[in-house]
Design a protein around this motif. Sequence first.
Motif, PDB file in Angstrom:
ATOM      1  N   LEU A  50       6.961   4.208   0.938  1.00 47.03           N
ATOM      2  CA  LEU A  50       5.921   4.309  -0.099  1.00 47.03           C
ATOM      3  C   LEU A  50       6.504   4.711  -1.450  1.00 47.03           C
ATOM      4  CD1 LEU A  50       2.988   5.868   1.957  1.00 47.03           C
ATOM      5  CD2 LEU A  50       3.336   3.487   1.311  1.00 47.03           C
ATOM      6  N   ASN A  53       7.667   1.262  -3.829  1.00 46.21           N
ATOM      7  CA  ASN A  53       6.826   0.528  -4.782  1.00 46.21           C
ATOM      8  C   ASN A  53       5.910   1.458  -5.567  1.00 46.21           C
ATOM      9  OD1 ASN A  53       4.846   1.120  -2.966  1.00 46.21           O
ATOM     10  ND2 ASN A  53       4.051  -0.952  -2.790  1.00 46.21           N
ATOM     11  N   ILE A  55       3.964   4.002  -4.857  1.00 48.03           N
ATOM     12  CA  ILE A  55       2.716   4.606  -4.392  1.00 48.03           C
ATOM     13  C   ILE A  55       2.901   6.116  -4.330  1.00 48.03           C
ATOM     14  CG2 ILE A  55       1.250   4.881  -2.351  1.00 48.03           C
ATOM     15  CD1 ILE A  55       1.276   1.883  -2.078  1.00 48.03           C
ATOM     16  N   ARG A  79       5.646  -3.403  -8.119  1.00 48.29           N
ATOM     17  CA  ARG A  79       4.927  -3.853  -6.919  1.00 48.29           C
ATOM     18  C   ARG A  79       5.041  -5.353  -6.717  1.00 48.29           C
ATOM     19  NH1 ARG A  79       0.086   0.555  -7.559  1.00 48.29           N
ATOM     20  NH2 ARG A  79       1.486   2.251  -6.990  1.00 48.29           N
ATOM     21  N   ILE A  84       5.840  -5.015   0.427  1.00 43.88           N
ATOM     22  CA  ILE A  84       5.817  -4.225   1.667  1.00 43.88           C
ATOM     23  C   ILE A  84       4.873  -4.877   2.673  1.00 43.88           C
ATOM     24  CG2 ILE A  84       5.314  -1.987   2.704  1.00 43.88           C
ATOM     25  CD1 ILE A  84       6.019  -0.666   0.133  1.00 43.88           C
ATOM     26  N   PHE A  86       3.008  -3.975   5.939  1.00 43.61           N
ATOM     27  CA  PHE A  86       2.706  -2.795   6.739  1.00 43.61           C
ATOM     28  C   PHE A  86       2.619  -3.145   8.219  1.00 43.61           C
ATOM     29  CE2 PHE A  86       1.421  -1.654   2.494  1.00 43.61           C
ATOM     30  CZ  PHE A  86       1.933  -0.376   2.389  1.00 43.61           C
ATOM     31  N   GLN A  92      -3.396  -4.956   6.561  1.00 44.33           N
ATOM     32  CA  GLN A  92      -2.853  -5.788   5.485  1.00 44.33           C
ATOM     33  C   GLN A  92      -3.794  -6.938   5.132  1.00 44.33           C
ATOM     34  OE1 GLN A  92       0.927  -5.527   4.877  1.00 44.33           O
ATOM     35  NE2 GLN A  92       0.730  -6.756   3.066  1.00 44.33           N
ATOM     36  N   GLY A 105      -2.591 -11.216  -3.787  1.00 45.66           N
ATOM     37  CA  GLY A 105      -1.483 -10.683  -4.592  1.00 45.66           C
ATOM     38  C   GLY A 105      -1.230 -11.514  -5.842  1.00 45.66           C
ATOM     39  N   THR A 152       1.366 -13.015   2.895  1.00 43.55           N
ATOM     40  CA  THR A 152       0.631 -12.407   1.780  1.00 43.55           C
ATOM     41  C   THR A 152       1.589 -11.749   0.790  1.00 43.55           C
ATOM     42  OG1 THR A 152       0.366 -10.260   2.861  1.00 43.55           O
ATOM     43  CG2 THR A 152      -1.369 -11.878   3.229  1.00 43.55           C
ATOM     44  N   MET A 156       3.871 -13.313  -3.459  1.00 47.50           N
ATOM     45  CA  MET A 156       4.126 -12.630  -4.732  1.00 47.50           C
ATOM     46  C   MET A 156       5.564 -12.834  -5.184  1.00 47.50           C
ATOM     47  SD  MET A 156       2.018  -9.124  -4.017  1.00 47.50           S
ATOM     48  CE  MET A 156       1.900  -8.614  -5.740  1.00 47.50           C
TER      49      MET A 156
END
Lengths: 254, 258
Positions: A50, A53, A55, A79, A84, A86, A92, A105, A152, A156
């Motif tokens: 975490l 990126n 968070i 980001r 990431i 998960f 997700q 995204g 997903t 990006m």
Amino acid sequence: MSVPVIELKGVAFAYPDGHQALFGVELHIHPGERVALLGPNGAGKTTLILHLNGILRPGLGSVTVSGLPVTDATVGEVRRRVGIVFQDPDDQLFMPTVRDDVAFGPANLGLSGPELDARVQSALEVVGMSEFADRPPHHLSFGQRRRVAIATVLAMEPEILVLDEPSSNLDPTSRRELAEILESLPVTILLVTHDLPYAAQLCERAVVLHDGVIAVEGPTIEVLSDAETMARHRLELPYGFDPSTLPTRARPTS
Amino acid sequence: MGAPHGHPLHYHGHSVLHRTPVHAKLIGLLAFVSVIVLTPGGYLLAFAAYGVIVAALVVVSHVPARYVLGRLWPVVPFVGVAMLLPFIATGERIDVGAVSLAVEGLRGGLTLLLKVLLAATSAVLFAATTEPRELVRALDQLRLPQPLVQILSFMLRYLEVVSDEVRRMSIALASRGFRARSPKHWPVLARTMGALFIRSYERGERVHLAMVSRGYTGRMPMQHASASAREWGTVAVVPVLAALVLLIAVLLPIGRLP
């Protein structure tokens, strides 16, 4: 040497309740590398992810992504660069259809129209899920959902793909198929896992996080073959698995 | 896992009603129901004409009439109220056999019953020809506030995940010999519900992390369908027809209750 994709310098972090999870983590990941992040439960692996990126922000130390320090101003770009995936695909995948979810995204990055459709299409093709674009995620099998979860993030076009336990809960066939997909991706990978054979198969380098610091670092097969180090950090190979019989993975040239 | 197409109200098909863009269809439904509701009580002929329109829509949609009627049970409480009105209303009364009924109540009850049935049948037909996720998209397109759109969208997505969790928890309870037979077992059920709330809350946090990681800033990007002028025209047929019926009913003094 090239600018590292991920550079952590002395990262320390304590949760608001006072529990300290990281005690000065040093980590460098260079473009094209495939690194396995190993460590027992509670070692701070999720906390570390975490930070990558933005968070979570370190209490001490710094996180730099391809030369870009993580700050409030850069967090959007960070980001995009750090994707990431998960552990639970149900966390997700939150949109009504696979297509919407993969588009989430890139749409947040400002893409729309044919450009967005093309991104979605190519990301789904990479993971072999393009024919499922209009299905709701909860009607897919677990392995399919995990592949969509990866799409997903791929949509990006990240510089580094961070995967949290990608092989957990997969049947052996899905696990192998996922390895083949990951192997074919031309992207830097950080693989967080308890599945040590998976780490040996996919990553040439391994780092062991234990008690909030990087305790060991080296070629994956060497790390796994060192019985004493393994035992000290609560890592155990599956019954019958002998890393010394494996061929050494060369670092992919990118 | 459920049927491939969503929820128990949806009836899979490819009729004009199924294909109409949902935001246009929703506006059409609201306009049609508004006309029905605005019709003064006692205009029986007008209500009969609306009934014909609804029946025609059912035929066009290829949804079996039994399917639509079978899903009308939520209106049952209203039917009950409508039945009571003749007994409890005051004013002029007439005697039917041994019971005395209020004229105003009879008229009010009948009107309520007709309006509720017509509006509910239209709504059920709308639901039967609309995929739930398309409805969420349409509401977003019609500028429903983002928080509401997102709540609906998440409810739709996680309904099955949560009900799956409930099923697993109840199997785990039953596997250890638990059967809820008397109120003394309620504390166990309450704790189970509590655990479910906490799990759902934690899932919410994890989903939020995953969203923020992909650049979420408060808006859900949704792809909107566009409706052509022709499709808007098709949708407009129903409420315009109903409005004409109402106009005629107001102008011509026929088919009304005294």
